[in-house]
Design a protein around this motif. Structure first.
Motif, PDB file in Angstrom:
ATOM      1  N   LYS A  75     -10.425  11.669  -3.781  1.00 38.95           N
ATOM      2  CA  LYS A  75      -9.971  11.928  -2.414  1.00 38.95           C
ATOM      3  C   LYS A  75      -8.477  12.240  -2.355  1.00 38.95           C
ATOM      4  O   LYS A  75      -8.025  12.957  -1.470  1.00 38.95           O
ATOM      5  CB  LYS A  75     -10.293  10.740  -1.512  1.00 38.95           C
ATOM      6  N   CYS A  76      -7.717  11.689  -3.306  1.00 41.66           N
ATOM      7  CA  CYS A  76      -6.267  11.908  -3.339  1.00 41.66           C
ATOM      8  C   CYS A  76      -5.869  13.042  -4.269  1.00 41.66           C
ATOM      9  O   CYS A  76      -4.681  13.320  -4.421  1.00 41.66           O
ATOM     10  CB  CYS A  76      -5.563  10.620  -3.766  1.00 41.66           C
TER      11      CYS A  76
ATOM     12  N   TYR B 154       1.869  11.261  -4.464  1.00 43.73           N
ATOM     13  CA  TYR B 154       0.889  10.176  -4.451  1.00 43.73           C
ATOM     14  C   TYR B 154       1.032   9.352  -3.170  1.00 43.73           C
ATOM     15  O   TYR B 154       0.040   8.972  -2.558  1.00 43.73           O
ATOM     16  CB  TYR B 154       1.065   9.258  -5.663  1.00 43.73           C
TER      17      TYR B 154
ATOM     18  N   ALA C 248      -0.575  11.089  -0.319  1.00 43.60           N
ATOM     19  CA  ALA C 248      -2.039  11.028  -0.433  1.00 43.60           C
ATOM     20  C   ALA C 248      -2.547   9.655  -0.020  1.00 43.60           C
ATOM     21  O   ALA C 248      -3.566   9.546   0.680  1.00 43.60           O
ATOM     22  CB  ALA C 248      -2.464  11.344  -1.867  1.00 43.60           C
ATOM     23  N   PHE C 249      -1.838   8.600  -0.416  1.00 43.33           N
ATOM     24  CA  PHE C 249      -2.256   7.248  -0.040  1.00 43.33           C
ATOM     25  C   PHE C 249      -2.074   7.016   1.457  1.00 43.33           C
ATOM     26  O   PHE C 249      -2.876   6.320   2.083  1.00 43.33           O
ATOM     27  CB  PHE C 249      -1.492   6.195  -0.840  1.00 43.33           C
TER      28      PHE C 249
ATOM     29  N   LYS D  23      -2.406   9.307   3.773  1.00 45.18           N
ATOM     30  CA  LYS D  23      -3.517  10.017   4.408  1.00 45.18           C
ATOM     31  C   LYS D  23      -4.826   9.234   4.268  1.00 45.18           C
ATOM     32  O   LYS D  23      -5.607   9.131   5.213  1.00 45.18           O
ATOM     33  CB  LYS D  23      -3.665  11.407   3.781  1.00 45.18           C
ATOM     34  N   LEU D  24      -5.051   8.650   3.102  1.00 46.42           N
ATOM     35  CA  LEU D  24      -6.308   7.950   2.850  1.00 46.42           C
ATOM     36  C   LEU D  24      -6.335   6.544   3.451  1.00 46.42           C
ATOM     37  O   LEU D  24      -7.327   6.147   4.066  1.00 46.42           O
ATOM     38  CB  LEU D  24      -6.557   7.867   1.343  1.00 46.42           C
TER      39      LEU D  24
ATOM     40  N   THR E   2       4.048   6.764   3.973  1.00 42.61           N
ATOM     41  CA  THR E   2       4.634   7.220   2.720  1.00 42.61           C
ATOM     42  C   THR E   2       5.875   6.416   2.364  1.00 42.61           C
ATOM     43  O   THR E   2       6.058   6.013   1.211  1.00 42.61           O
ATOM     44  CB  THR E   2       4.990   8.723   2.825  1.00 42.61           C
TER      45      THR E   2
END
Length: 74
Positions: free
Chosen positions: A24-25, A46, A49-50, A52-53, A58
């Motif tokens: 997913k990332c 990264y 991405a984390f 977003k998930l 961030t």
């Protein structure tokens, strides 16, 4: 608590596997495993991405990573 330990808990609480999170990332599974085991530091890609998930900003990921680096230097 180290960033990798926190990441592992978040993955567990999400109900996903590391393989699912990595997909997913758009991160390779070995890279995610290195992050979880604190063998690799997190970067902006990264962290975004984390965010977003998992919904964790961030800046939190990046600040935590910098704190870990400072702890390792002392």
């Amino acid at each position: 608590m180290k960033l990798g330990d926190f990441l592992l808990k978040i993955i567990f609480w999400s109900g996903m596997t590391q393989v699912e999170v990595a997909k997913k990332c758009n991160i390779s599974t070995p890279v995610l495993n290195d992050l979880v085991k604190n063998r690799r530091g997190i970067n902006v890609r990264y962290a975004k991405a984390f965010e977003k998930l998992f919904g964790i900003p961030t800046m939190i990921w990046l600040m935590w990573s910098n704190i870990d680096e400072l702890d390792n230097e002392e």
